[in-house]
Scaffold this active site. Structure first.
Site, PDB file in Angstrom:
ATOM      1  N   THR A  88     -17.651 -15.914  47.223  1.00  0.00           N
ATOM      2  CA  THR A  88     -17.665 -15.329  48.574  1.00  0.00           C
ATOM      3  C   THR A  88     -17.433 -13.838  48.412  1.00  0.00           C
ATOM      4  O   THR A  88     -16.811 -13.403  47.441  1.00  0.00           O
ATOM      5  CB  THR A  88     -16.570 -15.914  49.474  1.00  0.00           C
ATOM      6  OG1 THR A  88     -15.311 -15.606  48.894  1.00  0.00           O
ATOM      7  CG2 THR A  88     -16.710 -17.391  49.632  1.00  0.00           C
ATOM      8  N   GLU A 129     -17.586 -21.753  51.517  1.00  0.00           N
ATOM      9  CA  GLU A 129     -16.611 -22.807  51.195  1.00  0.00           C
ATOM     10  C   GLU A 129     -16.960 -24.158  51.810  1.00  0.00           C
ATOM     11  O   GLU A 129     -16.372 -25.176  51.445  1.00  0.00           O
ATOM     12  CB  GLU A 129     -15.215 -22.399  51.697  1.00  0.00           C
ATOM     13  CG  GLU A 129     -14.554 -21.288  50.909  1.00  0.00           C
ATOM     14  CD  GLU A 129     -14.867 -19.898  51.446  1.00  0.00           C
ATOM     15  OE1 GLU A 129     -15.932 -19.732  52.077  1.00  0.00           O
ATOM     16  OE2 GLU A 129     -14.055 -18.988  51.224  1.00  0.00           O
ATOM     17  N   LYS A 136      -6.164  -7.013  69.434  1.00  0.00           N
ATOM     18  CA  LYS A 136      -5.010  -7.317  70.267  1.00  0.00           C
ATOM     19  C   LYS A 136      -4.669  -6.076  71.085  1.00  0.00           C
ATOM     20  O   LYS A 136      -4.259  -5.065  70.530  1.00  0.00           O
ATOM     21  CB  LYS A 136      -3.838  -7.737  69.394  1.00  0.00           C
ATOM     22  CG  LYS A 136      -3.027  -8.792  70.063  1.00  0.00           C
ATOM     23  CD  LYS A 136      -2.088  -9.462  69.111  1.00  0.00           C
ATOM     24  CE  LYS A 136      -1.241 -10.452  69.902  1.00  0.00           C
ATOM     25  NZ  LYS A 136      -0.052 -10.841  69.196  1.00  0.00           N
ATOM     26  N   TRP A 169      -5.605 -10.853  73.810  1.00  0.00           N
ATOM     27  CA  TRP A 169      -6.676 -10.902  72.817  1.00  0.00           C
ATOM     28  C   TRP A 169      -8.031 -10.589  73.449  1.00  0.00           C
ATOM     29  O   TRP A 169      -8.318 -11.030  74.556  1.00  0.00           O
ATOM     30  CB  TRP A 169      -6.750 -12.295  72.176  1.00  0.00           C
ATOM     31  CG  TRP A 169      -5.518 -12.673  71.430  1.00  0.00           C
ATOM     32  CD1 TRP A 169      -4.236 -12.629  71.912  1.00  0.00           C
ATOM     33  CD2 TRP A 169      -5.431 -13.128  70.085  1.00  0.00           C
ATOM     34  NE1 TRP A 169      -3.367 -13.037  70.940  1.00  0.00           N
ATOM     35  CE2 TRP A 169      -4.070 -13.355  69.809  1.00  0.00           C
ATOM     36  CE3 TRP A 169      -6.375 -13.370  69.083  1.00  0.00           C
ATOM     37  CZ2 TRP A 169      -3.630 -13.815  68.575  1.00  0.00           C
ATOM     38  CZ3 TRP A 169      -5.933 -13.829  67.865  1.00  0.00           C
ATOM     39  CH2 TRP A 169      -4.565 -14.040  67.604  1.00  0.00           C
TER      40      TRP A 169
HETATM   41  P1  ADP Z   1     -19.556 -13.905  53.576  1.00  0.00           P
HETATM   42  O1  ADP Z   1     -18.499 -13.418  54.532  1.00  0.00           O
HETATM   43  O2  ADP Z   1     -19.398 -13.524  52.196  1.00  0.00           O
HETATM   44  O3  ADP Z   1     -20.932 -13.786  54.117  1.00  0.00           O
HETATM   45  P2  ADP Z   1     -19.641 -16.631  54.288  1.00  0.00           P
HETATM   46  O4  ADP Z   1     -21.092 -16.728  54.470  1.00  0.00           O
HETATM   47  O5  ADP Z   1     -18.958 -17.747  53.651  1.00  0.00           O
HETATM   48  O6  ADP Z   1     -19.261 -15.422  53.441  1.00  0.00           O
HETATM   49  O7  ADP Z   1     -19.001 -16.279  55.685  1.00  0.00           O
HETATM   50  C1  ADP Z   1     -18.416 -17.255  56.478  1.00  0.00           C
HETATM   51  C2  ADP Z   1     -17.951 -16.667  57.773  1.00  0.00           C
HETATM   52  O8  ADP Z   1     -19.052 -16.186  58.532  1.00  0.00           O
HETATM   53  C3  ADP Z   1     -17.270 -17.647  58.687  1.00  0.00           C
HETATM   54  O9  ADP Z   1     -15.924 -17.832  58.345  1.00  0.00           O
HETATM   55  C4  ADP Z   1     -17.440 -16.995  60.043  1.00  0.00           C
HETATM   56  O10 ADP Z   1     -16.456 -16.012  60.281  1.00  0.00           O
HETATM   57  C5  ADP Z   1     -18.774 -16.304  59.914  1.00  0.00           C
HETATM   58  N1  ADP Z   1     -19.808 -17.120  60.550  1.00  0.00           N
HETATM   59  C6  ADP Z   1     -20.637 -18.002  59.973  1.00  0.00           C
HETATM   60  N2  ADP Z   1     -21.465 -18.549  60.878  1.00  0.00           N
HETATM   61  C7  ADP Z   1     -21.151 -18.004  62.076  1.00  0.00           C
HETATM   62  C8  ADP Z   1     -21.646 -18.167  63.405  1.00  0.00           C
HETATM   63  N3  ADP Z   1     -22.656 -18.982  63.703  1.00  0.00           N
HETATM   64  N4  ADP Z   1     -21.058 -17.440  64.371  1.00  0.00           N
HETATM   65  C9  ADP Z   1     -20.041 -16.591  64.098  1.00  0.00           C
HETATM   66  N5  ADP Z   1     -19.550 -16.403  62.877  1.00  0.00           N
HETATM   67  C10 ADP Z   1     -20.085 -17.090  61.871  1.00  0.00           C
END
Ligand code: ADP
Length: 543
Positions: free
Chosen positions: A188, A333, A442, A447
């Site tokens: 990641t 993950e 915040k 929020w």
């Molecule tokens: P990176 O941050 O390296 O791209 P990931 O692809 O694993 O890694 O990112 C996961 C994160 O992306 C999630 O925890 C969430 O915050 C965000 N995310 C993924 N899909 C969505 C979605 N449909 N809407 C909003 N946030 C999303």
């Protein structure tokens, strides 16, 4: 007391996917926009043969053992597809590295994984040359091309992929071993701390693919032509190289070009019915379609995730292009399938506006994945779509810990994984992300959802991208500011944007400032880089 069942106990092997596709859908095509330029097409039967050659090369030429890591810096192409099966299939671990990361992150990741071999696409040869002094453990560099296109390079003893393949036999019996063995590794981006490796297993990959293919998830079948635009180095192209083989569906791989022209061309020429990417890629596609007047008539559905899907994007896809949008929330993950915004009869029966409001959320869970949403005191929040809390997930395709114990113990005592996302969940089971916990704003103890404001702002026709971050404010602790990248040729004013937001959000959510920029900082996976925005504007609300 239970008694043992009397059913066969076959190991779930990634190789079984390509074996099945080759045997039962051997003539089905895999089409690639190559790094060299032209379109390449072949079949699942040919892909399996070449994947077997890859296994033979690894074993016979380089003495790669099961469990060894084999790295790639490569686009979404048929050669990368062969590595997906050839490397994992023999029991080694395919480590896909995101070439868009910073140089230091790339070297960190490759060294941390201890990749023994690195397969490189032509475009990335200069990058690897630059990083060479730092790349300790790599024993062999292999360029993913043919002899004709081999570059002049300072890389030592570099080999040509196609030449290696020619020399190798294509007969190889896919071995059967413990399904819990590691199959692939994906880091990641590590917005905080070092990147962390998610180590998938054969078992997790197959169960994820079975679940993802379902009607209530990606909803795919052999009648689909599938084009993952989400790259193979981003959570394994969201599992689609596995799902497509499982279904025997036609696969279209866009290679290095995610531009509108390439994407539109492939959709129309190859009859792509289903595609997936982060929202920024589809913004580029829209721009191209508007400028060129071209169509994407073949396309039926897009799956969009990685960051929140703006309402304006869903509407435009449906109303202008007749394409329905399926939102996906997931993480590296979670392999990455977490929740998907699929309809249910209950939601379909709602009045149209209410139904749309529910369908615009991130979605609902699939069988096999559990979620819980806890407030600050660890109590589950009400399922009313209003109360929010931290999202935890658990399931057979969720990571249990990071590679080489990076970050220590991550699960709670009951085996739940903390996602770092702050969400609401409604009575229909649909989850909505209000923020990543580190991006939450915040203000005066209340929020504010940055995602909601961004989604509204990109609904303005002059706006291409919008990022909202919380900035220190002497009185309110934090206040939101809005950074806008205009649509090409447009010059929106801050006042226009604020007027557009008025009445659509609570007054105290209104950004304190709007900045119009030429370039939006993006992460390696195409998301708005909020850290960079916070840093750049950190003093803008001081007196
Ligand atoms: P990176 O941050 O390296 O791209 P990931 O692809 O694993 O890694 O990112 C996961 C994160 O992306 C999630 O925890 C969430 O915050 C965000 N995310 C993924 N899909 C969505 C979605 N449909 N809407 C909003 N946030 C999303």
């Amino acid at each position: 007391m239970t008694i043992p069942g009397l059913m066969q106990d076959n190991e779930l092997m990634i190789s079984s996917l390509i074996r099945y596709a080759a045997e039962y859908h051997g003539a089905m095509e895999i089409v690639t926009r190559t790094v060299e330029g032209p379109i390449h097409r072949y079949t699942y039967a040919e892909a399996e043969k070449r994947a077997k050659k890859v296994s033979n090369i690894l074993i016979n030429r380089f003495d790669i053992k099961q469990g060894d890591r084999v790295g790639t810096l490569a686009w979404t192409t048929y050669r990368h597809f062969e590595l997906f099966y050839g490397v994992s299939g023999m029991g080694a671990v395919l480590h896909t590295t995101n070439p868009r990361l910073f140089d230091e992150q790339i070297t960190y990741i490759i060294n941390h994984a201890e990749d023994r071999i690195l397969f490189i696409d032509l475009d990335f040869v200069p990058l690897v040359e630059k990083l060479l002094p730092e790349l300790g453990a790599i024993e062999q560099f292999i360029v993913l091309t043919d002899r004709e296109h081999m570059p002049e390079t300072t890389l030592p003893d570099v080999l040509c992929y196609e030449e290696l393949l020619v020399a190798e036999p294509s007969d190889y019996d896919w071995p059967i071993f413990d399904e819990r063995s590691a199959s692939s590794l994906c880091y990641t981006s590590g917005t905080t701390g070092n990147p962390k490796g998610v180590l998938y297993s054969h078992r997790s990959t197959i169960i994820h693919a079975l679940s993802a293919a379902q009607n209530s998830a990606y909803g795919l079948s052999i009648y689909d032509t599938i084009m993952p635009i989400a790259p193979m180095y981003h959570a394994n192209a969201w599992g689609l190289p596995y799902v497509a083989a499982m279904l025997g569906a036609k696969l279209v791989l866009p290679g290095p070009r995610m531009d509108g022209e390439n994407i539109q061309g492939l959709i129309e020429d190859e009859g792509v019915t289903f595609s997936c990417a982060v929202p920024t890629v589809f913004s580029m596609l829209f721009q191209y379609l508007e400028d060129s007047g071209k169509k994407v008539d073949a396309l039926k559905r897009t799956m969009i995730g990685g960051s929140a899907v703006p309402k304006a994007m869903t509407e435009k896809f449906l109303e202008t292009y007749g394409v329905s949008v399926l939102q996906l929330w997931g993480m590296t993950e979670t392999s990455p399938l977490g929740v998907v915004a699929c309809a249910t009869p209950e939601v379909d029966a709602l009045p149209a506006a209410k139904r749309q409001e529910v369908m615009d959320k991130q979605g609902r869970v699939q069988f096999g994945l559990e979620i819980k949403v806890l407030d600050d005191t660890g109590v589950p929040v009400a399922r009313d779509g209003v109360a929010f809390g931290d999202l935890w997930v658990r399931g057979p395709w969720v990571t249990a810990s990071y590679y080489r114990s990076e970050g220590g113990k991550v699960l709670d005592p009951d085996g739940w994984f903390p996602t770092g996302d702050v969400v609401t969940i409604d009575q229909y089971g649909y989850m909505k992300i209000t923020d990543r916990s580190k991006d939450v704003i915040k203000s005066g103890g209340e929020w504010i959802s940055s995602i909601d404001i961004e989604n509204l702002a990109v609904g303005h026709p002059k706006v291409l991208q919008a990022g909202v971050v919380g900035i220190f404010h002497p009185k309110w602790e934090e206040r939101p500011i809005l950074v806008i990248k205009p649509a090409p040729g447009q010059t929106p004013t801050p006042k226009e944007i604020l007027d557009f937001l008025k009445g659509k959000i609570a007054k105290w959510w209104m950004p304190d400032a709007v900045f119009i920029v030429d370039e939006m900082p993006l992460t390696a996976t195409g998301k708005i880089k909020k850290i960079a925005l916070r840093e750049q504007y950190k003093d803008c609300l001081r007196d």
